[in-house]
Design an enzyme around this catalytic site. Structure first.
Site, mmCIF file in Angstrom:
data_model
loop_
_atom_site.group_PDB
_atom_site.id
_atom_site.type_symbol
_atom_site.label_atom_id
_atom_site.label_comp_id
_atom_site.label_asym_id
_atom_site.label_seq_id
_atom_site.Cartn_x
_atom_site.Cartn_y
_atom_site.Cartn_z
ATOM 1 N N ARG A 1 32.939 -144.597 65.554
ATOM 2 C CA ARG A 1 33.464 -143.449 65.073
ATOM 3 C C ARG A 1 34.435 -143.479 64.129
ATOM 4 O O ARG A 1 34.715 -143.091 62.956
ATOM 5 C CB ARG A 1 34.073 -142.365 66.089
ATOM 6 N N TYR B 1 31.304 -123.711 44.414
ATOM 7 C CA TYR B 1 30.216 -123.913 45.199
ATOM 8 C C TYR B 1 30.386 -123.023 46.522
ATOM 9 O O TYR B 1 31.224 -122.808 47.005
ATOM 10 C CB TYR B 1 30.188 -125.291 45.737
ATOM 11 N N ASP C 1 36.628 -131.580 43.300
ATOM 12 C CA ASP C 1 35.344 -131.708 43.636
ATOM 13 C C ASP C 1 34.494 -132.247 42.598
ATOM 14 O O ASP C 1 34.221 -131.692 41.683
ATOM 15 C CB ASP C 1 34.805 -130.629 44.371
ATOM 16 N N LYS D 1 24.320 -135.531 46.617
ATOM 17 C CA LYS D 1 23.863 -135.109 45.403
ATOM 18 C C LYS D 1 23.460 -136.476 44.539
ATOM 19 O O LYS D 1 22.717 -137.259 44.801
ATOM 20 C CB LYS D 1 24.644 -134.001 44.523
#
Ligand SMILES: *Cc1c(COP(=O)(O)O)cnc(C)c1O
Length: 379
Positions: free
Chosen positions: A46, A98, A170, A195
């Site tokens: 982690r 978004y 972003d 993306k």
């Protein structure tokens, strides 16, 4: 080093134990210690995983940052950034955001006492007007989704500095190939790696890139404390995708231009939103802060009838009807019912997001075939 060379080489070194040129997939949750606390830099996956570390180094270099942290999705990366705030803090963001980011802001974090203001960020005066002494963060997305508006990153950076607030960009739509917000004054860059960076529609992942060790340690603390980390297999796939980022982006730009021009000349097409057009209101800013205009386009049909748009959406063969963007294959989508359905209709209308708007993610196929496909679907 230039971006194509970075895309191929950044972060990756031959594996020291075998010489393997590709970073191995370290499919392990834990690491054996010689004695308590005597380890090779890795304790638990982690916190750290060598495949993820290679990817994080590559992403930091590609964004001209010093550190990157990867998360299990773009929204998990957003979640980590917002967790730097405290109740009472305020965030200024864009009214053309978004849908998933808008949902997280208004339906999750608003409940924790963080206030969000959504303004037309193409007008810097509106951004300035929303600043007050509680403003802790300015959250920019450019080009915006789905209207392809362009927000001046340097202009927002100046306002953030003056306000003593952080600037987050972003950068999902541009990718590090087209735009590097840290160079323009941003404190944090966020990507939905899902993306363009991943580029092959096979991974969901996000990252936060910074140019400051203190901010990195704050984000890394949340990454470890809250635990939304990606696995080594996905990290490997993204490392593989990254190697062709520059080649893919060049083709997305060439195809985007060809498709945008075809649409603009089509008698049945209304508005075409693509920042490469000189007539686009954000063209000058796009030219200043981006190295190309990309393959994201949205358009309406003359008459603005929903059923005409639905007919185009159901009749393309190469453009697949799907959410998401930035992959090698072309996608077509309907923001009002798909990506932006979580934004109330009234709010959508106010932001100029018509029900007939169609969004294209132009892939890297041959542009002639893509144009043929749209021609027969529009009729
Ligand atoms: C997809 C997307 C996100 C969210 O990323 P996920 O990987 O889907 O969680 C955030 N911002 C933008 C601009 C996006 O397109």
């Amino acid at each position: 080093m230039k971006i194509g060379t970075k895309a191929v080489h950044a972060g990756v070194e031959p594996d020291p134990s075998t010489g393997a040129i590709m970073t191995p997939i370290f499919q392990t949750s834990t690491y054996v210690q010689a004695a308590p606390g005597d380890h090779k830099g890795y304790e638990y996956s982690r916190t750290h995983n060598p495949t993820r570390t290679a990817l994080e180094k590559a992403l930091a270099e590609l964004e001209n940052g010093t550190h990157a942290c990867c998360f299990s999705s773009g929204l998990a990366a957003l979640d980590a950034i917002i967790k730097l705030l405290r109740p009472g803090d305020e965030v200024i963001s864009t009214n053309d955001l978004y849908g998933g980011s808008y949902r997280a802001f208004t339906q999750v974090f608003a409940h924790y006492g963080i206030q969000f203001h959504f303004v037309d960020m193409t007008n810097l005066e509106e951004v300035k007007g929303a600043v007050n002494d509680k403003t802790k963060m300015i959250w920019v997305e450019t080009p915006t989704n789905p209207l392809m508006r362009i927000i001046d990153i340097e202009g927002c950076a100046a306002i953030a500095r003056e306000a003593g607030a952080w600037l987050v960009v972003d950068n999902t739509f541009a990718s590090p190939y087209l735009q590097n917000p840290l160079d323009l004054g941003a404190d944090f860059v966020l990507h939905s790696i899902t993306k363009y960076i991943g580029g092959h529609s096979d991974v969901v992942m996000g990252c936060v890139v910074v140019k400051d060790a203190e901010l990195d340690s704050q984000i890394r603390f949340i990454q470890n404390a809250c635990g939304a980390t990606p696995g080594p297999q996905d990290s490997f796939l993204v490392l593989r995708g990254l190697k062709t980022l520059h080649l893919r982006m060049r083709q997305h730009c060439v195809n985007g231009e060809a498709v945008a021009k075809f649409l603009a000349d089509h008698p049945k097409v209304g508005e075409v939103h693509w920042p490469g057009f000189e007539s686009h209101p954000g063209h000058a800013v796009a030219k200043k802060q981006m190295r190309g205009f990309g393959g994201m386009i949205s358009f309406t049909l003359k008459g603005d009838k929903l059923e005409d748009a639905l007919s185009v959406l159901s009749n393309t063969h190469l453009f697949a009807l799907a959410e998401s963007l930035g992959g090698v294959e072309s996608l077509i989508g309907h923001p009002a019912s798909m990506t932006h359905a979580s934004i109330p209709k009234e709010q959508r209308m106010k932001a100029g997001l018509k029900d007939s708007l169609i969004r294209l993610s132009v892939g890297v196929e041959d542009a002639e075939d893509l144009i043929e496909d749209l021609k027969q679907a529009i009729g």
